[in-house]
Design a protein around this motif. Sequence first.
Motif, short mmCIF file in Angstrom:
data_model
loop_
_atom_site.label_atom_id
_atom_site.label_comp_id
_atom_site.label_asym_id
_atom_site.label_seq_id
_atom_site.Cartn_x
_atom_site.Cartn_y
_atom_site.Cartn_z
N ARG A 1 0.83 -1.21 0.00
CA ARG A 1 0.00 0.00 0.00
C ARG A 1 0.87 1.26 0.00
N CYS A 2 2.14 1.10 0.35
CA CYS A 2 3.03 2.24 0.58
C CYS A 2 3.06 3.20 -0.61
N ILE A 3 2.94 4.50 -0.29
CA ILE A 3 3.04 5.51 -1.34
C ILE A 3 4.36 6.29 -1.24
N VAL B 1 1.70 7.48 11.87
CA VAL B 1 1.72 8.52 10.83
C VAL B 1 1.46 8.00 9.42
N CYS B 2 1.55 6.71 9.22
CA CYS B 2 1.45 6.19 7.85
C CYS B 2 0.09 6.56 7.23
N PRO B 3 0.11 7.24 6.08
CA PRO B 3 -1.15 7.71 5.50
C PRO B 3 -2.00 6.59 4.92
N ASP C 1 0.43 -1.30 9.18
CA ASP C 1 0.77 -1.66 10.56
C ASP C 1 2.19 -2.24 10.56
N ILE C 2 3.14 -1.34 10.45
CA ILE C 2 4.54 -1.75 10.30
C ILE C 2 5.00 -2.64 11.46
N PRO C 3 4.68 -2.28 12.73
CA PRO C 3 5.12 -3.16 13.83
C PRO C 3 4.63 -4.60 13.67
S1 SF4 Z 1 4.55 6.25 6.11
FE1 SF4 Z 1 3.49 4.56 5.08
S2 SF4 Z 1 3.19 5.25 2.99
FE2 SF4 Z 1 4.71 6.61 3.89
S3 SF4 Z 1 6.69 5.69 3.32
FE3 SF4 Z 1 6.16 4.90 5.34
S4 SF4 Z 1 5.06 3.00 4.92
FE4 SF4 Z 1 5.11 4.14 3.00
#
Ligand code: SF4
Lengths: 234, 482
Positions: free
Chosen positions: B310-312, B372-374, B378-380
């Motif tokens: 999903r990362c932008i 903060v991820c837009p 759920d990185i953890p």
């Molecule tokens: S905050 Fe989320 S969308 Fe932004 S770089 Fe990190 S993982 Fe990707």
Amino acid sequence: MRVALFITCVNDTLFPGTGKAAVGLLRRLGVDVEFPLAQTCCGQMHLNTGYRDEAVKLANRFTETFAGYDAVVAPSGSCAAMVREQYPHLDIEDIPKVYDLSEFLVDVLKVTDVGAYFPHKVTYHPTCHSLRGLKVGDRPTDLLKMVRGLELVPLPGAEECCGFGGTFAVKNRDVSAAMCADKIGNVMKTGAEVLCAADNSCLLHIGGTLRRQKSGVRVLHLAEILASTEESAE
Amino acid sequence: MSGTFVGMPAFPKNAAKAVQNSQLRFNLRKATHTIRGKRAAVVGELDDWAELREAGKAIKDHTLRNLDRYLLQMEEKVTEAGGTVHWARDAAEANRIVARLVKETGETEVVKVKSMATMEIGLNEALAEEGIEAFETDLAELIVQLGDDFPSHILVPAIHRNRAEIRELFLKKMAGAPKDLTDEPRALAEAARLYLRQRFLEAKVAISGANFMIAETGTLVVLESEGNGRMCLTLPKTLISVVGIEKLLPAWQDLEVFLQLLPRSSTGERMNPYTSMWTGATEGQEFHLVLLDNGRTSVLADKVGRQALRCIRCSACLNVCPVYERAGGHSYGSVYPGPIGAILTPQLRGMDTPLDRSLPYASSLCGACYEVCPVAIDIPSVLVDLRGKARHPRTEKAGMAAAGWVFNRSKRLAKAQRFGGRMRRLVPKRLPGPLSGWTDTRDLPDIPAESFRDWWVREGGADGRRPAVPPVGNLPQESRKK
Ligand code: SF4
């Protein structure tokens, strides 16, 4: 309402004083708290280090141990967060209702003035899992503000991680120590005598560094401050 | 992924070195805290940020679930609009395609728009081997390129460099840099502008990535701050865009969400200065789209890990990460540093090297990134999941098994605690082996003589029923009110 104390393995083993304080405080507030002796560990260390199967075993054990209680109170934000936030990911069913101590006091008992007395200058570190996992918000500081004699001073950069992170502190010791050094720098800026948090694991890490540096700042769990009364004050 | 970082030691080693570099730490702290503050301010302005974030997440998840369909639609629309679509399974294939396309134009120089995908596949190096020189035109990327350096941040690849270093670099490496160049940002930018202007005017081929691809219309979208991207996208005769397959959005309307999420999360601006969109080829020009997999479909197959797609690439997670701030971007050994790198790199590259295996552990799990991820990655949780898949050191495995054995019976725990209580005076001030990581900078706590559970039993507390000691009376009613 049947209320159980989940002391957590770290507190049970290393910080019995926090448990005693939590029991004393809850009894003072009229809660007949129980302690199922079968309890051990929530499984957080295993899960976070990458041992999921072991963690699932412990999670199931936890769920069995605390079945039938209306509320389980844990004097640890990260262990409470483990049960509430992580157990569903582990497909654990019938998860008991777990509260961090400050949540239980403010949301269930609906008290912020617990009748405590603690005549010291205190600063509060919110700890990541209480703050971002459980989202306890202002509950701990609301409780501290009502403690008679206590002067609460804000901690700069409070929301930043102290660098504990369980096995992170050992696996990435240099970054962990650098994070802790910055946290301590901020604690020292406040001029507080006591650094308070609702998680002894973080306090173990920050307190251990404070002690090594002979800083003179004490660390205390929230439960211990809230349990203090005029009679118990030094 | 690109071979440029191959052979780097594990994260803790790299980070230990970086932590000692006080200049680097100062630069990083200053830069990340500034962007962090700006982001918080502009995000705070929007009452519906939480809804936008939910929408961003939902749109991306929907797209990823139907990726096959949207990719074919994209191909169809681009082709209809006069572009050519190429499919690249991995880095090598993508590089081969691009090199061939450039060669077909007869050119030996290309200008580049800042792009993570082309960094990921090591395109510049691959082109160089074919005798093609690629010029980065994003200012920060240019600084990295001139310095033969690695990028250390997604948005600001030269975040580890300060002005004085950049000035020296320009004087040494940038053709035509004025002899009296100062380290004023304005002067540095002007020097780079003059240098780049020449490249734009001469270039016949440009290479870009894209922030988004719109399946509905076959449109590509690039967001940038400098306008250099716009130059590359419009002036040269041939444009080749290398884009990861996860960059798709179904429809134009979806941009409404992402054009709000990205600039606010990324540069902390309400809107970025330049947004370029193009559909197929304009008359007299040529457009090629290279759709890049390079491990993405295998990430997509992973139930937990797929959310990383999903990362932008806004880099908000880097800017709030306490570990990134101290370890610096290079420690992650990948063009994707910080929290997103820690979950993306091991998934794209696998966990065969000590470095890649160490990445999921490069986090205290503080959760600031997730917050903060837009697109609410759920990185953890992904980190923890990857830790479960990584190979564990033997001593650690034994320790964890022993702890599990103790925790599986409360009587064993009680015994262990009593043993510890009796031994407490014998515990050394400095622990041996891997545990010395703890006592290097911290004191151990005093081990109590009696555990909580033993105290409870000694006090007459029954097992999970009423404690023998009666409650100590209630508080007066008034003090119980909030
Ligand atoms: S905050 Fe989320 S969308 Fe932004 S770089 Fe990190 S993982 Fe990707």
